[in-house]
Design a protein around this motif. Structure first.
Motif, PDB file in Angstrom:
ATOM      1  N   SER A  69       0.640  -1.099   0.191  1.00 25.15           N
ATOM      2  CA  SER A  69      -0.339   0.130  -0.020  1.00 25.15           C
ATOM      3  C   SER A  69       0.708   1.136  -0.270  1.00 25.15           C
ATOM      4  O   SER A  69       0.493   2.158  -1.113  1.00 25.15           O
ATOM      5  CB  SER A  69      -1.212  -0.611   0.714  1.00 25.15           C
ATOM      6  OG  SER A  69      -0.476  -0.397   2.616  1.00 25.15           O
ATOM      7  N   SER A  70       2.321   1.864   0.923  1.00 25.68           N
ATOM      8  CA  SER A  70       2.564   2.958   0.712  1.00 25.68           C
ATOM      9  C   SER A  70       3.597   2.776  -0.369  1.00 25.68           C
ATOM     10  O   SER A  70       3.810   2.407  -0.891  1.00 25.68           O
ATOM     11  CB  SER A  70       3.973   2.309   1.864  1.00 25.68           C
ATOM     12  OG  SER A  70       5.119   1.357   1.663  1.00 25.68           O
ATOM     13  N   ILE A  71       3.657   4.337  -0.463  1.00 26.19           N
ATOM     14  CA  ILE A  71       4.314   4.317  -2.150  1.00 26.19           C
ATOM     15  C   ILE A  71       5.595   4.260  -1.756  1.00 26.19           C
ATOM     16  O   ILE A  71       6.574   3.879  -2.880  1.00 26.19           O
ATOM     17  CB  ILE A  71       4.344   6.113  -1.966  1.00 26.19           C
ATOM     18  CG1 ILE A  71       2.877   6.623  -2.846  1.00 26.19           C
ATOM     19  CG2 ILE A  71       5.105   7.368  -3.112  1.00 26.19           C
ATOM     20  CD1 ILE A  71       2.089   8.055  -1.978  1.00 26.19           C
ATOM     21  N   SER A  72       6.605   4.550  -0.785  1.00 29.06           N
ATOM     22  CA  SER A  72       7.653   4.332  -0.863  1.00 29.06           C
ATOM     23  C   SER A  72       8.093   2.602  -0.640  1.00 29.06           C
ATOM     24  O   SER A  72       9.658   2.417  -1.182  1.00 29.06           O
ATOM     25  CB  SER A  72       8.221   4.091   0.659  1.00 29.06           C
ATOM     26  OG  SER A  72       7.507   3.785   1.756  1.00 29.06           O
ATOM     27  N   SER A  73       6.908   1.093  -1.363  1.00 32.56           N
ATOM     28  CA  SER A  73       7.492   0.286  -1.248  1.00 32.56           C
ATOM     29  C   SER A  73       7.498   0.072  -3.036  1.00 32.56           C
ATOM     30  O   SER A  73       7.562  -0.843  -3.700  1.00 32.56           O
ATOM     31  CB  SER A  73       5.956  -0.796  -0.997  1.00 32.56           C
ATOM     32  OG  SER A  73       5.961  -0.732   0.695  1.00 32.56           O
ATOM     33  N   TYR A  74       7.563   1.546  -3.545  1.00 37.56           N
ATOM     34  CA  TYR A  74       7.733   1.148  -5.119  1.00 37.56           C
ATOM     35  C   TYR A  74       9.227   1.656  -5.651  1.00 37.56           C
ATOM     36  O   TYR A  74       8.953   2.537  -6.344  1.00 37.56           O
ATOM     37  CB  TYR A  74       6.367   2.550  -5.415  1.00 37.56           C
ATOM     38  CG  TYR A  74       5.260   0.772  -5.533  1.00 37.56           C
ATOM     39  CD1 TYR A  74       4.925  -0.042  -6.680  1.00 37.56           C
ATOM     40  CD2 TYR A  74       4.301   1.115  -4.058  1.00 37.56           C
ATOM     41  CE1 TYR A  74       3.728  -1.114  -5.903  1.00 37.56           C
ATOM     42  CE2 TYR A  74       3.076   0.392  -4.316  1.00 37.56           C
ATOM     43  CZ  TYR A  74       2.865  -0.420  -4.429  1.00 37.56           C
ATOM     44  OH  TYR A  74       1.906  -1.444  -4.613  1.00 37.56           O
ATOM     45  N   SER A  75       9.780   1.858  -4.862  1.00 35.66           N
ATOM     46  CA  SER A  75      11.048   2.689  -4.784  1.00 35.66           C
ATOM     47  C   SER A  75      11.823   1.754  -5.894  1.00 35.66           C
ATOM     48  O   SER A  75      11.704   0.390  -6.230  1.00 35.66           O
ATOM     49  CB  SER A  75      12.119   2.894  -3.811  1.00 35.66           C
ATOM     50  OG  SER A  75      12.785   1.528  -3.538  1.00 35.66           O
ATOM     51  N   CYS A  76      12.447   2.591  -6.306  1.00 35.09           N
ATOM     52  CA  CYS A  76      13.667   1.584  -7.313  1.00 35.09           C
ATOM     53  C   CYS A  76      14.314   0.615  -6.598  1.00 35.09           C
ATOM     54  O   CYS A  76      14.408  -0.950  -7.252  1.00 35.09           O
ATOM     55  CB  CYS A  76      14.812   2.303  -8.015  1.00 35.09           C
ATOM     56  SG  CYS A  76      15.600   3.072  -7.641  1.00 35.09           S
ATOM     57  N   THR A 221      -3.535   2.167  -8.589  1.00 37.28           N
ATOM     58  CA  THR A 221      -2.521   2.608  -7.428  1.00 37.28           C
ATOM     59  C   THR A 221      -1.180   2.069  -7.399  1.00 37.28           C
ATOM     60  O   THR A 221      -0.480   2.839  -7.411  1.00 37.28           O
ATOM     61  CB  THR A 221      -3.798   2.441  -5.940  1.00 37.28           C
ATOM     62  OG1 THR A 221      -4.861   3.428  -5.590  1.00 37.28           O
ATOM     63  CG2 THR A 221      -2.657   3.594  -4.731  1.00 37.28           C
ATOM     64  N   GLY A 222      -1.386   0.980  -6.926  1.00 37.20           N
ATOM     65  CA  GLY A 222       0.591   0.457  -7.338  1.00 37.20           C
ATOM     66  C   GLY A 222       1.073   0.692  -9.114  1.00 37.20           C
ATOM     67  O   GLY A 222       2.065   1.607  -8.581  1.00 37.20           O
ATOM     68  N   ALA A 223       0.400   1.416  -9.818  1.00 36.95           N
ATOM     69  CA  ALA A 223       1.462   1.016 -11.217  1.00 36.95           C
ATOM     70  C   ALA A 223       1.208   3.018 -10.839  1.00 36.95           C
ATOM     71  O   ALA A 223       2.755   3.176 -11.341  1.00 36.95           O
ATOM     72  CB  ALA A 223      -0.096   0.828 -12.204  1.00 36.95           C
ATOM     73  N   LEU A 224       0.167   4.014 -10.691  1.00 42.92           N
ATOM     74  CA  LEU A 224      -0.039   5.085 -10.713  1.00 42.92           C
ATOM     75  C   LEU A 224       1.960   5.428  -9.039  1.00 42.92           C
ATOM     76  O   LEU A 224       2.784   6.387  -8.890  1.00 42.92           O
ATOM     77  CB  LEU A 224      -0.532   5.891  -9.857  1.00 42.92           C
ATOM     78  CG  LEU A 224      -1.699   6.103 -11.067  1.00 42.92           C
ATOM     79  CD1 LEU A 224      -3.087   6.030 -10.736  1.00 42.92           C
ATOM     80  CD2 LEU A 224      -1.130   7.022 -12.257  1.00 42.92           C
ATOM     81  N   ASN A 225       1.940   4.191  -7.994  1.00 42.33           N
ATOM     82  CA  ASN A 225       3.181   4.666  -7.204  1.00 42.33           C
ATOM     83  C   ASN A 225       4.391   4.793  -7.259  1.00 42.33           C
ATOM     84  O   ASN A 225       5.754   4.844  -7.034  1.00 42.33           O
ATOM     85  CB  ASN A 225       2.924   3.557  -5.812  1.00 42.33           C
ATOM     86  CG  ASN A 225       1.437   4.121  -5.301  1.00 42.33           C
ATOM     87  OD1 ASN A 225       1.211   4.923  -4.865  1.00 42.33           O
ATOM     88  ND2 ASN A 225       1.361   2.714  -4.293  1.00 42.33           N
ATOM     89  N   TYR A 226       5.151   3.909  -9.283  1.00 38.17           N
ATOM     90  CA  TYR A 226       6.322   4.248  -9.096  1.00 38.17           C
ATOM     91  C   TYR A 226       6.507   5.486  -9.485  1.00 38.17           C
ATOM     92  O   TYR A 226       7.588   6.508 -10.093  1.00 38.17           O
ATOM     93  CB  TYR A 226       5.620   3.234 -10.896  1.00 38.17           C
ATOM     94  CG  TYR A 226       6.158   2.193 -10.390  1.00 38.17           C
ATOM     95  CD1 TYR A 226       7.153   0.867 -10.832  1.00 38.17           C
ATOM     96  CD2 TYR A 226       4.778   1.428  -9.936  1.00 38.17           C
ATOM     97  CE1 TYR A 226       7.271   0.331 -11.517  1.00 38.17           C
ATOM     98  CE2 TYR A 226       5.390   0.210 -10.191  1.00 38.17           C
ATOM     99  CZ  TYR A 226       6.107  -1.154 -10.107  1.00 38.17           C
ATOM    100  OH  TYR A 226       6.407  -2.154 -10.275  1.00 38.17           O
ATOM    101  N   TYR A 227       5.058   6.113 -10.309  1.00 38.80           N
ATOM    102  CA  TYR A 227       5.424   7.805 -10.739  1.00 38.80           C
ATOM    103  C   TYR A 227       5.377   8.631  -9.372  1.00 38.80           C
ATOM    104  O   TYR A 227       6.561   9.469  -9.043  1.00 38.80           O
ATOM    105  CB  TYR A 227       4.000   8.022 -11.717  1.00 38.80           C
ATOM    106  CG  TYR A 227       4.014   7.528 -12.027  1.00 38.80           C
ATOM    107  CD1 TYR A 227       4.910   7.791 -14.067  1.00 38.80           C
ATOM    108  CD2 TYR A 227       3.576   6.815 -13.359  1.00 38.80           C
ATOM    109  CE1 TYR A 227       4.825   8.500 -15.455  1.00 38.80           C
ATOM    110  CE2 TYR A 227       3.138   5.731 -14.375  1.00 38.80           C
ATOM    111  CZ  TYR A 227       4.305   6.923 -15.230  1.00 38.80           C
ATOM    112  OH  TYR A 227       3.552   6.043 -16.442  1.00 38.80           O
ATOM    113  N   ARG A 228       4.699   8.321  -8.414  1.00 33.92           N
ATOM    114  CA  ARG A 228       5.004   9.188  -6.807  1.00 33.92           C
ATOM    115  C   ARG A 228       6.468   8.614  -6.056  1.00 33.92           C
ATOM    116  O   ARG A 228       6.437   9.630  -5.578  1.00 33.92           O
ATOM    117  CB  ARG A 228       3.737   8.559  -5.471  1.00 33.92           C
ATOM    118  CG  ARG A 228       2.537   9.267  -7.080  1.00 33.92           C
ATOM    119  CD  ARG A 228       1.384   8.609  -6.660  1.00 33.92           C
ATOM    120  NE  ARG A 228       0.458   8.724  -7.335  1.00 33.92           N
ATOM    121  CZ  ARG A 228      -1.162   8.378  -6.964  1.00 33.92           C
ATOM    122  NH1 ARG A 228      -1.367   6.987  -6.531  1.00 33.92           N
ATOM    123  NH2 ARG A 228      -2.283   8.837  -7.910  1.00 33.92           N
TER     124      ARG A 228
END
Length: 313
Positions: A69-76, A221-228
């Motif tokens: 759920s967290s944006i930070s979980s989608y870091s490179c 949301t998951g897909a957009l979190n890459y941008y976020r």
């Protein structure tokens, strides 16, 4: 398509869905936004018939793979961690990588962080974009293209997730407008109720239904979190500023691609900047009258380009 096998693999604390077919050296296919493993269906069938083991995951947050759920979980670092764990689970030291759009961005990070894992990289659409130490990427894009630029529009959580997957997918896949993707707030994703778009010839209603079903289940949301997480990536990759990517690379792009036609990209690709940052860049291919989604729009051509490059190694 029933010939393609599906499975789940535990990677980096999440469950990842993979599609695969064939035996031999591994070719790892990484999809972009807003896609799924399915974007590579024609490549999986083609490369598996040529003596390769073709594997295409749903990346973190997409399709049947888990979506933290967290944006930070989608870091490179998280996404590359998923891929390294996947490669290790296959029992191989190295893989060929073929990647498009956000998959290409992640693949560049994989090549930067773990070049020993990548035998060679066929990059579609998005060239290596070196880190600018002086400004965060979202702020840079806002300064260049304004608040209407798609990546700026995508930043606010919850703002655009409610859009209907069918309409979003149609508009993005049918878009052949060159240059940076900008749209006013009331027409996010470029959706205009007054002007319904038609699907391109290379993407059927059945294909759309497959995509829409998965995005209806998972949401965007998951897909957009890459941008976020783009600014977070910038903050956590300072140590790699000016580090070259030292993996053999072939770059392929459509001449109408929205990334390629964004101001400054052609000059970077063709005037020496790209080669300076990626010294083992062997070939640049620009496909005439092709848009962003070239692996689907020009599947046979792309299959031949992939095979011609990786068979040398």
């Amino acid at each position: 398509m029933e010939e393609i096998k599906h499975g789940m693999v535990g990677v980096n604390g999440i469950r990842m869905h993979i599609a695969e077919k064939g035996e031999g050296p591994v070719v790892l296919f990484l999809h972009g936004f807003p896609e799924l493993w399915y974007t590579w269906r024609r490549q999986i069938l083609a490369l598996s018939s040529l003596g390769y083991r073709a594997i295409a995951p749903d990346l973190r947050g997409y399709g049947d793979t888990e979506a933290p759920s967290s944006i930070s979980s989608y870091s490179c670092h998280h996404i590359v961690g998923d891929l390294v764990a996947l490669i290790n689970s296959l029992g191989v030291e190295q893989v060929f990588v073929v990647a498009h759009d956000w998959g290409a961005i992640i693949a560049w990070y994989l090549c930067l962080f773990c070049p020993e894992k990548v035998k060679a990289f066929v990059c579609l659409s998005v060239p290596f974009l070196p880190r600018n130490p002086n400004i965060k990427p979202v702020e840079s894009m806002r300064a260049l293209f304004g608040d209407d630029y798609c990546i700026c529009r995508f930043q606010e959580p919850g703002k655009i997730e409610h859009r209907l997957p069918t309409e979003v997918l149609k508009n993005i896949l049918a878009n052949r407008k060159p240059g940076p993707s900008c749209f006013p707030e009331e027409k996010c994703f470029g959706i205009d109720p007054e002007n319904r778009v038609t699907l391109p010839s290379w993407f059927s209603e059945q294909d759309l239904s497959f995509y829409a079903t998965k995005f209806n289940q998972r949401g965007f949301t998951g897909a957009l979190n890459y941008y976020r997480a783009m600014n977070l990536n910038w903050e956590t990759t300072a140590a790699w500023t000016e580090v070259q990517v030292k993996v053999p690379v072939k770059f392929i792009v459509g001449e109408l691609d929205m990334v390629y036609t964004t101001p400054g990209i052609k000059e970077y690709v063709h005037n020496g900047g790209f080669k300076k940052d990626v010294p083992l860049l062997e070939e640049i291919v620009v496909i005439e009258d092709a848009g962003h989604f070239i692996n689907q729009e020009r599947a046979e051509e792309i299959n031949a380009h992939i095979y011609d490059f990786i068979k040398k190694f």
